[in-house]
Design a protein around this motif. Structure first.
Motif, PDB file in Angstrom:
ATOM      1  N   VAL A 173       1.291  -1.258   0.009  1.00 55.77           N
ATOM      2  CA  VAL A 173      -0.317   0.148   0.607  1.00 55.77           C
ATOM      3  C   VAL A 173       0.798   1.630   0.167  1.00 55.77           C
ATOM      4  N   ILE A 174       1.930   1.737   0.907  1.00 50.18           N
ATOM      5  CA  ILE A 174       3.185   2.850   0.950  1.00 50.18           C
ATOM      6  C   ILE A 174       3.372   2.680  -0.183  1.00 50.18           C
ATOM      7  N   SER A 175       3.814   1.280  -0.478  1.00 47.37           N
ATOM      8  CA  SER A 175       4.752   1.987  -1.769  1.00 47.37           C
ATOM      9  C   SER A 175       3.824   2.691  -2.978  1.00 47.37           C
ATOM     10  N   LEU A 176       2.861   1.231  -3.392  1.00 51.15           N
ATOM     11  CA  LEU A 176       1.531   2.259  -4.166  1.00 51.15           C
ATOM     12  C   LEU A 176       1.776   3.531  -4.270  1.00 51.15           C
ATOM     13  N   ALA A 177       1.025   4.182  -2.833  1.00 49.49           N
ATOM     14  CA  ALA A 177       0.370   5.683  -2.906  1.00 49.49           C
ATOM     15  C   ALA A 177       1.912   6.391  -2.625  1.00 49.49           C
ATOM     16  N   ALA A 178       3.190   6.228  -2.669  1.00 50.64           N
ATOM     17  CA  ALA A 178       4.043   6.662  -3.106  1.00 50.64           C
ATOM     18  C   ALA A 178       3.885   6.785  -4.106  1.00 50.64           C
ATOM     19  N   GLN A 179       3.920   6.600  -5.570  1.00 49.39           N
ATOM     20  CA  GLN A 179       4.339   6.883  -6.718  1.00 49.39           C
ATOM     21  C   GLN A 179       2.930   7.118  -7.426  1.00 49.39           C
ATOM     22  N   LYS A 180       2.054   7.479  -6.208  1.00 50.77           N
ATOM     23  CA  LYS A 180       0.586   7.453  -7.006  1.00 50.77           C
ATOM     24  C   LYS A 180       0.631   8.790  -6.916  1.00 50.77           C
ATOM     25  N   LEU A 181       1.048   9.233  -5.477  1.00 52.81           N
ATOM     26  CA  LEU A 181       1.584  10.801  -4.972  1.00 52.81           C
ATOM     27  C   LEU A 181       2.486  11.257  -6.037  1.00 52.81           C
ATOM     28  N   ALA A 182       3.636  10.416  -5.777  1.00 55.62           N
ATOM     29  CA  ALA A 182       4.455  11.269  -6.841  1.00 55.62           C
ATOM     30  C   ALA A 182       3.747  11.220  -8.080  1.00 55.62           C
ATOM     31  N   GLU A 183       3.277  11.140  -9.218  1.00 60.14           N
ATOM     32  CA  GLU A 183       2.748  10.984 -10.283  1.00 60.14           C
ATOM     33  C   GLU A 183       1.769  11.990 -10.556  1.00 60.14           C
ATOM     34  N   ARG A 184       1.123  12.376  -9.471  1.00 54.73           N
ATOM     35  CA  ARG A 184       0.129  13.364  -9.127  1.00 54.73           C
ATOM     36  C   ARG A 184       0.982  14.518  -8.923  1.00 54.73           C
ATOM     37  N   TYR A 185       1.515  14.578  -8.606  1.00 54.00           N
ATOM     38  CA  TYR A 185       2.409  15.958  -7.767  1.00 54.00           C
ATOM     39  C   TYR A 185       3.717  16.222  -8.128  1.00 54.00           C
ATOM     40  N   PRO A 186       4.304  15.927  -9.925  1.00 57.10           N
ATOM     41  CA  PRO A 186       5.581  15.757  -9.973  1.00 57.10           C
ATOM     42  C   PRO A 186       6.683  16.698  -9.544  1.00 57.10           C
ATOM     43  N   SER A 187       6.024  18.076  -8.486  1.00 60.67           N
ATOM     44  CA  SER A 187       7.301  18.976  -8.188  1.00 60.67           C
ATOM     45  C   SER A 187       7.132  18.282  -7.275  1.00 60.67           C
ATOM     46  N   ALA A 188       6.394  17.914  -6.361  1.00 61.54           N
ATOM     47  CA  ALA A 188       6.647  17.666  -5.091  1.00 61.54           C
ATOM     48  C   ALA A 188       7.361  16.558  -5.113  1.00 61.54           C
ATOM     49  N   ARG A 189       9.031  17.061  -4.192  1.00 62.21           N
ATOM     50  CA  ARG A 189       9.324  15.502  -3.140  1.00 62.21           C
ATOM     51  C   ARG A 189       9.176  14.810  -2.761  1.00 62.21           C
ATOM     52  N   VAL A 190       8.609  13.575  -3.233  1.00 60.47           N
ATOM     53  CA  VAL A 190       8.632  12.262  -1.685  1.00 60.47           C
ATOM     54  C   VAL A 190      10.214  12.181  -1.327  1.00 60.47           C
ATOM     55  N   VAL A 191      10.560  12.358  -0.980  1.00 58.42           N
ATOM     56  CA  VAL A 191      12.146  11.977   0.082  1.00 58.42           C
ATOM     57  C   VAL A 191      12.242  10.668   0.112  1.00 58.42           C
ATOM     58  N   GLY A 192      11.083   9.831   0.945  1.00 56.23           N
ATOM     59  CA  GLY A 192      11.352   8.831   1.280  1.00 56.23           C
ATOM     60  C   GLY A 192       9.884   7.900   2.262  1.00 56.23           C
ATOM     61  N   TYR A 193      10.325   7.075   1.934  1.00 56.62           N
ATOM     62  CA  TYR A 193       8.320   6.200   2.303  1.00 56.62           C
ATOM     63  C   TYR A 193       8.541   5.238   3.344  1.00 56.62           C
ATOM     64  N   ARG A 194       8.195   4.906   4.053  1.00 55.41           N
ATOM     65  CA  ARG A 194       8.493   2.884   4.867  1.00 55.41           C
ATOM     66  C   ARG A 194       6.721   2.326   5.803  1.00 55.41           C
ATOM     67  N   ASP A 195       7.381   1.671   5.357  1.00 55.78           N
ATOM     68  CA  ASP A 195       5.206   0.357   5.713  1.00 55.78           C
ATOM     69  C   ASP A 195       5.498   0.604   7.402  1.00 55.78           C
ATOM     70  N   GLY A 196       4.246   0.844   7.776  1.00 56.04           N
ATOM     71  CA  GLY A 196       3.994   0.652   9.290  1.00 56.04           C
ATOM     72  C   GLY A 196       4.623  -0.460  10.080  1.00 56.04           C
ATOM     73  N   TYR A 197       5.176  -1.509   9.055  1.00 55.89           N
ATOM     74  CA  TYR A 197       5.288  -3.119   9.962  1.00 55.89           C
ATOM     75  C   TYR A 197       7.257  -3.041  10.521  1.00 55.89           C
ATOM     76  N   PHE A 198       6.987  -2.542  10.835  1.00 53.24           N
ATOM     77  CA  PHE A 198       8.845  -2.126  11.915  1.00 53.24           C
ATOM     78  C   PHE A 198       8.964  -3.018  13.268  1.00 53.24           C
ATOM     79  N   ARG A 199       9.861  -3.194  13.957  1.00 52.54           N
ATOM     80  CA  ARG A 199       9.791  -2.826  15.635  1.00 52.54           C
ATOM     81  C   ARG A 199      10.157  -2.231  16.020  1.00 52.54           C
TER      82      ARG A 199
END
Length: 245
Positions: A114-140
């Motif tokens: 989900v987070i990978s897809l969301a990052a991809q879609k937001l980057a496509e929709r808002y190309p001048s916004a800089r998505v500098v990182g993303y991480r899923d919520g399944y971390f220890r």
């Protein structure tokens, strides 16, 4: 002049409308001020009412009325909240500002796909916004320091966190002084919607203020969470009748 805060069962909501809220947040980001946004629906209000620690977090945040139940409660108690400010729409509006101003954005939470897809879609929709990182919520827990360090190094203008309430708010407050984020906001299931994994209610359901019912019908497992809505309504009316709200 309309007062800027209205109290619904002790939770301090902003009385600004949607566009006014976005403008206010932009002004704070551009002015170098840190902002913690909580998008609060009846479930969040009841959580804050029942858990003192969570209420303390909400009381220090900029709280917007995410849910028609909050607007109705304001009407019943003669308070100046007239418009919903929903989390997913606020996220999109802030992304549009990020696109316009070339802001940096960091996304945290949700399922890996989900987070990978969301990052991809937001980057496509808002190309001048800089998505500098993303991480899923399944971390220890032992991975948190590394995640916080990564966000801190990126210094995002916008940090969107989808870990579910109250965890996402508690997590942001715990690390607020280290994150170097201008605006941080808990976004619940917004990444699921943006990624396309969960469909938002059709416009007609939104217009009829039945989005909550659409979500329940399409995700019956939510029924326990939805019990917060009738509890919220009864509590608001009881306090109104007793003259305390």
């Amino acid at each position: 002049m309309t007062k800027q805060v209205a109290s619904i069962l002790g939770v301090p909501f902003s009385t600004r409308g949607f566009r006014e809220s976005v403008d206010y947040m932009v002004e704070r980001i551009e002015g170098g001020k840190q902002t913690h946004v909580v998008t609060a629906n009846p479930e969040i209000v009841m959580l804050a009412r029942e858990h003192r620690g969570f209420r303390a977090i909400v009381e220090q945040a900029y709280v917007v009325p995410d849910g028609i139940g909050i607007v109705y409660a304001a009407k019943w108690t003669n308070q100046p909240i007239y418009e919903r400010v929903t989390g997913v729409e606020l996220l999109e509006a802030l992304m549009a500002e990020a696109d316009r101003r070339r802001w940096s954005v960091y996304l945290l939470g949700a399922h890996p796909e989900v987070i990978s897809l969301a990052a991809q879609k937001l980057a496509e929709r808002y190309p001048s916004a800089r998505v500098v990182g993303y991480r899923d919520g399944y971390f220890r827990q032992d991975e948190e320091e590394q995640i916080v360090q990564d966000i801190a190094e990126k210094k995002p203008h916008l940090l969107f966190v989808a870990l579910g309430a109250p965890r996402q708010e508690e997590w942001m407050v715990k690390y607020r002084d280290q994150l170097n984020a201008s605006l941080m906001m808990g976004v619940g299931g917004s990444f699921d919607v943006i990624s396309g994994k969960v469909k938002r209610a059709p416009a007609i359901w939104q217009k009829l203020h039945l989005e909550w019912f659409y979500r329940l019908a399409s995700q019956p497992s939510r029924w326990k969470r939805q019990l917060a809505i009738p509890r919220f309504v009864l509590t608001v009316l009881r306090e109104k009748w007793s003259g305390r709200s």
